[in-house]
Design a protein around this motif. Structure first.
Motif, PDB file in Angstrom:
ATOM      1  N   PHE A  24       2.764  -9.583  46.321  1.00 12.85           N
ATOM      2  CA  PHE A  24       3.057  -9.880  44.920  1.00 12.85           C
ATOM      3  C   PHE A  24       2.347  -8.826  44.080  1.00 12.85           C
ATOM      4  CE2 PHE A  24       4.321 -13.741  46.559  1.00 12.85           C
ATOM      5  CZ  PHE A  24       4.869 -14.540  45.572  1.00 12.85           C
ATOM      6  N   CYS A  25       2.955  -8.485  42.966  1.00  8.13           N
ATOM      7  CA  CYS A  25       2.310  -7.546  42.053  1.00  8.13           C
ATOM      8  C   CYS A  25       2.132  -8.223  40.705  1.00  8.13           C
ATOM      9  CB  CYS A  25       3.186  -6.299  41.917  1.00  8.13           C
ATOM     10  SG  CYS A  25       2.521  -5.099  40.757  1.00  8.13           S
ATOM     11  N   ILE A  26       0.880  -8.329  40.256  1.00 13.15           N
ATOM     12  CA  ILE A  26       0.655  -8.881  38.920  1.00 13.15           C
ATOM     13  C   ILE A  26      -0.183  -7.898  38.115  1.00 13.15           C
ATOM     14  CG2 ILE A  26       0.802 -11.284  39.690  1.00 13.15           C
ATOM     15  CD1 ILE A  26      -2.226 -11.445  39.487  1.00 13.15           C
ATOM     16  N   HIS A  27      -0.076  -8.007  36.808  1.00 12.33           N
ATOM     17  CA  HIS A  27      -0.882  -7.167  35.920  1.00 12.33           C
ATOM     18  C   HIS A  27      -1.984  -8.061  35.389  1.00 12.33           C
ATOM     19  CE1 HIS A  27      -1.761  -4.535  32.370  1.00 12.33           C
ATOM     20  NE2 HIS A  27      -1.572  -3.626  33.305  1.00 12.33           N
ATOM     21  N   TYR A  28      -3.236  -7.682  35.721  1.00 13.50           N
ATOM     22  CA  TYR A  28      -4.333  -8.599  35.421  1.00 13.50           C
ATOM     23  C   TYR A  28      -5.540  -7.818  34.931  1.00 13.50           C
ATOM     24  CZ  TYR A  28      -7.708 -12.339  36.191  1.00 13.50           C
ATOM     25  OH  TYR A  28      -8.682 -13.281  36.005  1.00 13.50           O
ATOM     26  N   GLU A  29      -6.046  -8.166  33.773  1.00  9.13           N
ATOM     27  CA  GLU A  29      -7.198  -7.500  33.179  1.00  9.13           C
ATOM     28  C   GLU A  29      -7.034  -5.979  33.189  1.00  9.13           C
ATOM     29  OE1 GLU A  29     -10.802  -9.081  34.857  1.00  9.13           O
ATOM     30  OE2 GLU A  29     -10.585 -10.957  33.737  1.00  9.13           O
ATOM     31  N   GLY A  30      -5.868  -5.556  32.760  1.00  8.64           N
ATOM     32  CA  GLY A  30      -5.649  -4.124  32.532  1.00  8.64           C
ATOM     33  C   GLY A  30      -5.297  -3.279  33.749  1.00  8.64           C
ATOM     34  N   LYS A  31      -5.109  -3.929  34.904  1.00  8.70           N
ATOM     35  CA  LYS A  31      -4.681  -3.115  36.040  1.00  8.70           C
ATOM     36  C   LYS A  31      -3.751  -3.922  36.946  1.00  8.70           C
ATOM     37  CE  LYS A  31      -9.116  -3.990  38.305  1.00  8.70           C
ATOM     38  NZ  LYS A  31     -10.388  -3.423  38.774  1.00  8.70           N
ATOM     39  N   TYR A  32      -3.026  -3.215  37.784  1.00  8.85           N
ATOM     40  CA  TYR A  32      -2.115  -3.902  38.694  1.00  8.85           C
ATOM     41  C   TYR A  32      -2.879  -4.382  39.922  1.00  8.85           C
ATOM     42  CZ  TYR A  32       1.541  -2.425  35.633  1.00  8.85           C
ATOM     43  OH  TYR A  32       2.322  -2.267  34.515  1.00  8.85           O
ATOM     44  N   THR A  33      -2.567  -5.588  40.307  1.00  9.74           N
ATOM     45  CA  THR A  33      -3.248  -6.210  41.442  1.00  9.74           C
ATOM     46  C   THR A  33      -2.180  -6.748  42.387  1.00  9.74           C
ATOM     47  OG1 THR A  33      -5.174  -6.769  40.102  1.00  9.74           O
ATOM     48  CG2 THR A  33      -4.827  -8.090  42.078  1.00  9.74           C
ATOM     49  N   GLN A 209      -7.034 -27.791  49.833  1.00 13.27           N
ATOM     50  CA  GLN A 209      -6.404 -26.531  50.216  1.00 13.27           C
ATOM     51  C   GLN A 209      -5.019 -26.396  49.580  1.00 13.27           C
ATOM     52  OE1 GLN A 209      -7.695 -24.118  52.391  1.00 13.27           O
ATOM     53  NE2 GLN A 209      -5.883 -22.864  52.044  1.00 13.27           N
ATOM     54  N   GLU A 210      -4.191 -27.413  49.729  1.00  8.07           N
ATOM     55  CA  GLU A 210      -2.850 -27.380  49.146  1.00  8.07           C
ATOM     56  C   GLU A 210      -2.891 -27.312  47.624  1.00  8.07           C
ATOM     57  OE1 GLU A 210      -0.343 -30.155  52.321  1.00  8.07           O
ATOM     58  OE2 GLU A 210      -0.598 -30.769  50.242  1.00  8.07           O
ATOM     59  N   PHE A 211      -3.854 -28.031  47.057  1.00  3.89           N
ATOM     60  CA  PHE A 211      -3.995 -28.068  45.600  1.00  3.89           C
ATOM     61  C   PHE A 211      -4.247 -26.654  45.081  1.00  3.89           C
ATOM     62  CE2 PHE A 211      -7.065 -29.642  42.061  1.00  3.89           C
ATOM     63  CZ  PHE A 211      -6.054 -29.621  41.111  1.00  3.89           C
ATOM     64  N   LEU A 212      -5.197 -25.975  45.692  1.00  5.07           N
ATOM     65  CA  LEU A 212      -5.510 -24.622  45.256  1.00  5.07           C
ATOM     66  C   LEU A 212      -4.328 -23.686  45.504  1.00  5.07           C
ATOM     67  CD1 LEU A 212      -8.179 -23.577  43.953  1.00  5.07           C
ATOM     68  CD2 LEU A 212      -8.317 -25.854  44.933  1.00  5.07           C
ATOM     69  N   GLN A 213      -3.576 -23.942  46.578  1.00 10.13           N
ATOM     70  CA  GLN A 213      -2.413 -23.095  46.848  1.00 10.13           C
ATOM     71  C   GLN A 213      -1.335 -23.289  45.781  1.00 10.13           C
ATOM     72  OE1 GLN A 213      -1.591 -23.848  51.016  1.00 10.13           O
ATOM     73  NE2 GLN A 213      -2.736 -22.046  51.597  1.00 10.13           N
ATOM     74  N   CYS A 214      -1.204 -24.500  45.243  1.00 12.76           N
ATOM     75  CA  CYS A 214      -0.265 -24.690  44.137  1.00 12.76           C
ATOM     76  C   CYS A 214      -0.743 -23.924  42.903  1.00 12.76           C
ATOM     77  CB  CYS A 214      -0.087 -26.176  43.828  1.00 12.76           C
ATOM     78  SG  CYS A 214       0.972 -26.980  45.036  1.00 12.76           S
ATOM     79  N   ALA A 215      -2.054 -23.929  42.666  1.00 12.76           N
ATOM     80  CA  ALA A 215      -2.586 -23.128  41.558  1.00 12.76           C
ATOM     81  C   ALA A 215      -2.266 -21.650  41.773  1.00 12.76           C
ATOM     82  CB  ALA A 215      -4.093 -23.339  41.437  1.00 12.76           C
ATOM     83  N   GLU A 216      -2.303 -21.212  43.020  1.00 13.40           N
ATOM     84  CA  GLU A 216      -1.989 -19.817  43.332  1.00 13.40           C
ATOM     85  C   GLU A 216      -0.563 -19.444  42.923  1.00 13.40           C
ATOM     86  OE1 GLU A 216      -3.747 -17.169  45.056  1.00 13.40           O
ATOM     87  OE2 GLU A 216      -5.568 -18.351  44.808  1.00 13.40           O
ATOM     88  N   PHE A 217       0.376 -20.390  43.047  1.00 13.23           N
ATOM     89  CA  PHE A 217       1.748 -20.093  42.615  1.00 13.23           C
ATOM     90  C   PHE A 217       1.777 -19.681  41.142  1.00 13.23           C
ATOM     91  CE2 PHE A 217       3.284 -22.288  46.426  1.00 13.23           C
ATOM     92  CZ  PHE A 217       4.460 -21.617  46.700  1.00 13.23           C
ATOM     93  N   ILE A 218       0.993 -20.368  40.327  1.00 15.38           N
ATOM     94  CA  ILE A 218       0.967 -20.041  38.887  1.00 15.38           C
ATOM     95  C   ILE A 218       0.242 -18.717  38.659  1.00 15.38           C
ATOM     96  CG2 ILE A 218       0.298 -20.852  36.598  1.00 15.38           C
ATOM     97  CD1 ILE A 218       0.203 -23.712  37.823  1.00 15.38           C
ATOM     98  N   LEU A 219      -0.911 -18.580  39.310  1.00 15.18           N
ATOM     99  CA  LEU A 219      -1.698 -17.354  39.149  1.00 15.18           C
ATOM    100  C   LEU A 219      -0.916 -16.140  39.640  1.00 15.18           C
ATOM    101  CD1 LEU A 219      -5.070 -18.772  40.530  1.00 15.18           C
ATOM    102  CD2 LEU A 219      -4.591 -18.269  38.128  1.00 15.18           C
ATOM    103  N   ALA A 220      -0.268 -16.287  40.791  1.00 13.79           N
ATOM    104  CA  ALA A 220       0.488 -15.170  41.365  1.00 13.79           C
ATOM    105  C   ALA A 220       1.711 -14.861  40.515  1.00 13.79           C
ATOM    106  CB  ALA A 220       0.913 -15.498  42.793  1.00 13.79           C
ATOM    107  N   GLY A 221       2.150 -15.838  39.739  1.00 11.52           N
ATOM    108  CA  GLY A 221       3.270 -15.602  38.828  1.00 11.52           C
ATOM    109  C   GLY A 221       2.856 -14.775  37.622  1.00 11.52           C
ATOM    110  N   GLY A 222       1.533 -14.700  37.388  1.00  8.28           N
ATOM    111  CA  GLY A 222       1.043 -13.849  36.312  1.00  8.28           C
ATOM    112  C   GLY A 222       0.266 -14.559  35.222  1.00  8.28           C
ATOM    113  N   ASN A 223       0.115 -15.870  35.335  1.00 10.03           N
ATOM    114  CA  ASN A 223      -0.630 -16.623  34.323  1.00 10.03           C
ATOM    115  C   ASN A 223      -2.047 -16.903  34.829  1.00 10.03           C
ATOM    116  OD1 ASN A 223      -1.672 -18.398  32.478  1.00 10.03           O
ATOM    117  ND2 ASN A 223       0.099 -19.778  32.463  1.00 10.03           N
ATOM    118  N   PRO A 224      -3.058 -16.281  34.214  1.00 11.49           N
ATOM    119  CA  PRO A 224      -4.429 -16.449  34.721  1.00 11.49           C
ATOM    120  C   PRO A 224      -5.102 -17.732  34.238  1.00 11.49           C
ATOM    121  CG  PRO A 224      -4.430 -14.938  32.863  1.00 11.49           C
ATOM    122  CD  PRO A 224      -2.987 -15.334  33.086  1.00 11.49           C
ATOM    123  N   ASN A 225      -4.419 -18.494  33.370  1.00  3.66           N
ATOM    124  CA  ASN A 225      -5.078 -19.605  32.667  1.00  3.66           C
ATOM    125  C   ASN A 225      -4.792 -20.958  33.299  1.00  3.66           C
ATOM    126  OD1 ASN A 225      -6.188 -17.864  30.624  1.00  3.66           O
ATOM    127  ND2 ASN A 225      -4.073 -17.644  29.890  1.00  3.66           N
TER     128      ASN A 225
END
Lengths: 332, 332, 332, 332
Positions: A24-33, A209-225
């Protein structure tokens, strides 16, 4: 594996590398991650010169882990701040459901009176029975927005399924993904495309574990909040509605960089225990509390048994301040 | 149904009535009290004149219920008091197991230094594997008794099964019935025949209803000095060892007249979370806390991962005092 | 680690080695066998010439594992055989409790009529409430023994705690350790000193790992005749009393060398579901079934809701034979 | 409460009454039927003459209950029939996910070879991690449809969230609502508007009561063709992936009029136990089984550990026929 590319790497190049390493490629804090599956443990040497830092992780809790980012994320809800180094414990109060303008205005006035910044109430209710009150829908969201404007409050309300996520993004300041919708990929993916804060509630049958992985779906989508919310898990015990998992809260504080909010009202399901539990939650040093309070719990259209009345809520908030101070935190 | 006979009724007559109504007969606070099955809902009119009070109850939580006795029981452990109207939260510290005189003396000195009255340590260990350390047995109890005499502490240790309950009655000031022995009728019945305080731990697969019914076995046997201890229940979550059930603690405080003690160490099973959880437990307003602390946790022969070291324990106790004060209680 | 010494090694030498490597020493199938903690992974080279075979194991499921002993153990209950290569599925029927001679004789006659070899009934009942029927005690065991002698049946009954294990060893042909007593070290250790078959029931809050480790206590004590019994675990579901864990049964069949018996009656707690579940259990290819049947369930003094009546039991056994045949097994 | 109006009552009148008594109005078997909340226990006398039958129910399991409709519903999947009085047990086989045309065609050929009518495979995968294979999406559905046309099979595939329910309605013959989507009101409501058969999987943290209430959302929406699927619940046991709840299956058979299908593959999560469990499920007398089978499980992109290979599946189906016959049922 998380690969933080150098700030000189542009979008085109970042996407090229992402495609090659299946990330996955996201733009986070000014750089691509770039984020790969956790089964990938090594970055091809040819890319080393383009990366600032590479973090190999044990499991698919990656962007949310302290192993990658040590400090707790700071979430700014239109100026109301939690997490980071604020030492804030934010109270979030309000009724289970918006039932009428009069009712929600009483709730908004109570928050204002007590210096609380965030008002909660459901508009789309994911009820267990099709034959009971299902919420006011968009009309409920509009009433909440009216209260925000009139009383200067932040509004949090729940998305029920992927068909109404746009309404929540339009009207709410924090979008709550409820315990029953936590795995909903339609919601998770859409919430990854906004930057509005998301309060993700743990499913009552969901492992950490699953809970945090669901959070990862949002974070990996590009929303850090993203904010995590523990609201009770389902166990064999039935004298209380659910079992508030404070061991789990301790684990999240230790291993995740996401702020943690606790919901004692839904956990126990009975008003008698909410004050003791709310004090316990505060003493855990978490970033916030969700507490249900209703002008007249007896006539509430949903969750009648667990909502405090206004006087009980006033009395509770006073004691929470003392507990917070004892551990060096501040109730906001 | 609980039938409190008039103080003028003597033992012979009390036993006659008990036999007729198929009840247990105990002597409690200066009078004979009969307890029938909860399915019995009415006392024959011919006995009305011999009874002071008759309490009909919904289930077999009878002597332990606030429905029968509103105030929390006061437990006096050789002068150390909890429950009643003391507002005391008693800290109970010590290692998982007695391992040597040197080790347990260091623990005793730490309790003394911090003004803590009760020292815990296991001598008979109910281990899950036959191939690991099983405890020092009676020699361990003797070392604990030596520390009691030398440092003026109260001693709590665990009975493993009915074959060693006499040893515990001889050496301990509080007899701990562990989570795995909670249903053991041999232990429960014998503990009903002493008046030493009993700390009954909830089984990790035990409902609150069953837990209180096990307490009833001791109370009905004639021992009024029972303390409940919640130490984590087994749920689907495995990142932590167990799940501390504070909703259950709130329920026990609401419905039972027995003092409640919480054990955050066994619940989470990892030292990192014990301080946060211990503060949460204190903020619940309970009557005590059991916390595992070891001079050198890394070399502990059992439960190495969850024991605090002495410095961590010192730091924790300081913060507990502040939390207790914030809710009007006192750490002892 | 399991170290099988050569048959030429005598008891004195075996104990010397055991002491040196900190192992249990048992005499098993004509030779001395030593068992260390599973954390020990290597035998000192100086002992290699005295050992026939050394088996390193992952966890403290050792003597009970197929990793050590591939074939299922054969248990011989005075000529009634299960396990090994018998392909027998033994029915075990009878009431929850012995209530009277008339009642238990009706049960014995029913077993005789249907060609069933083993009669079950409880004499010491580990009830959840102190205010209800606690069983007939030794008098109940004597009635069971009378039925054995009169009808040529094998008798299985439950030990409640360590204070009555001698009674069970005296009167029963199979000693049942119940779900609530499964961790009782007093019972486990004493049962390791007899060679009578032990039916060990899984605690309703017990993991498979812990369950097998309790079996190890008996095996390591020297008794090779242990049968595992799954009887339902406690889950969040309350429409049924417990949840029969057939996934767990499949795991036990795969990884343990101990015969497996299933108890559908206690699992569901309601007679309506027992026939379907009993057929499912039979189709699993297990070594036996425990089914509660009472001459008149409505008046049973315990577990009234889950016991079949005699006609229901007759009808059920017929269908079980067909299911067993379909998978190449035989109901005995 | 369910109010079956006389067949002479037209839609306008039915809606009038529905509005007055706050009921859902559905058209079912040729007449209008109204369903109120289960808290309503009496129909106003003025409507008695317009109703054929009024059924008062204890809880919000209404249209799905045997208390209302005694016989099991007959579901007709384009001529493949289950439920009713068919005594059919339908096998449903196929891989976890469609991965390629070659792979799914091998699966289709296997079903054809064995006389199995229904092919399963996922196209939209609700994975726990965002960093792993998420399914082929609509392309996968199109491959499934191709197999249906080429081999005369019925196709079942899973809807992931409300954004892709239309795709499933277009391509699948049975729409599977997965365990993680079971509470999704967007899906449930849309599925109530079609008449395609819906296979509703029980959430792994979901009580039977809640499960049936989710089925009610579909039934109350107007779709009578709902099949229940138990696929394992989450318990404290972790040696197996989930715990197949056959006690729950017995309860559903007893109290619900919906056909019941069981999924042993997802329950245990390991191929070694699937054959024993599948035989147990068959012996329960249920309406169908879902079993995962893959041409080469080792390289499967999801659920690799639990899928049988083709030879294992062939061997299994043979034994299932014998078990089914033993209880008077027929595998289709």
């Amino acid at each position: 594996m998380i690969i933080e590319l150098k700030s000189s790497i542009n979008e085109t190049r970042a996407n090229e590398i992402a495609a090659d390493v299946k990330a996955f490629c996201i733009h986070y804090e000014g750089k691509y991650t770039l984020i790969t599956s956790s089964s990938v443990k090594e970055l091809d040497a040819k890319y080393h010169s383009e990366a600032d830092r590479v973090t190999v992780l044990n499991d698919d809790m990656q962007l949310s882990s302290r192993a990658w980012k040590q400090e707790t994320r700071l979430i700014d809800i239109n100026g109301v701040k939690i997490g980071g180094n604020t030492n804030h414990t934010a109270l979030i109060g309000g009724p289970c459901s918006v039932e009428s303008e009069e009712q929600i205005e009483q709730s908004a006035q109570l928050m204002k009176e007590l210096g609380i910044n965030i008002l909660r109430a459901g508009a789309f209710k994911p009820r267990t029975s099709p034959y009971t009150f299902q919420g006011m829908g968009v009309d409920g969201l509009k009433l909440l927005a009216k209260m925000r404007d009139k009383y200067g409050l932040q509004i949090i309300s729940e998305v029920r399924d992927a068909t109404n996520v746009e309404d929540l993004i339009e009207y709410a300041d924090i979008i709550q993904i409820g315990a029953k919708s936590m795995y909903d990929h339609g919601i998770l993916k859409r919430c990854g495309k906004t930057t509005k804060p998301i309060l993700l509630k743990r499913g009552f049958g969901t492992t950490l574990q699953e809970f945090l992985q669901c959070a990862e779906f949002i974070l990996a989508g590009g929303n850090p909040n993203v904010i995590l919310c523990e609201r009770g898990i389902r166990t064999f015990e039935t004298k209380t509605r659910f079992t508030l998992d404070l061991c789990g809260a301790a684990w999240m504080k230790q291993y995740s960089n996401l702020p943690v909010i606790l919901d004692p009202s839904h956990a126990i399901g009975y008003a008698y225990g909410v004050p003791d539990l709310a004090r316990a939650c505060t003493a855990m040093g978490v970033d916030g509390l969700l507490i249900e309070v209703h002008p007249n719990p007896k006539v509430a259209k949903s969750d009648a048994s667990q909502q405090l009345n206004h006087d009980e809520f006033r009395a509770l908030t006073k004691t929470l301040k003392g507990v917070a101070e004892a551990i060096g935190r501040k109730i906001i």
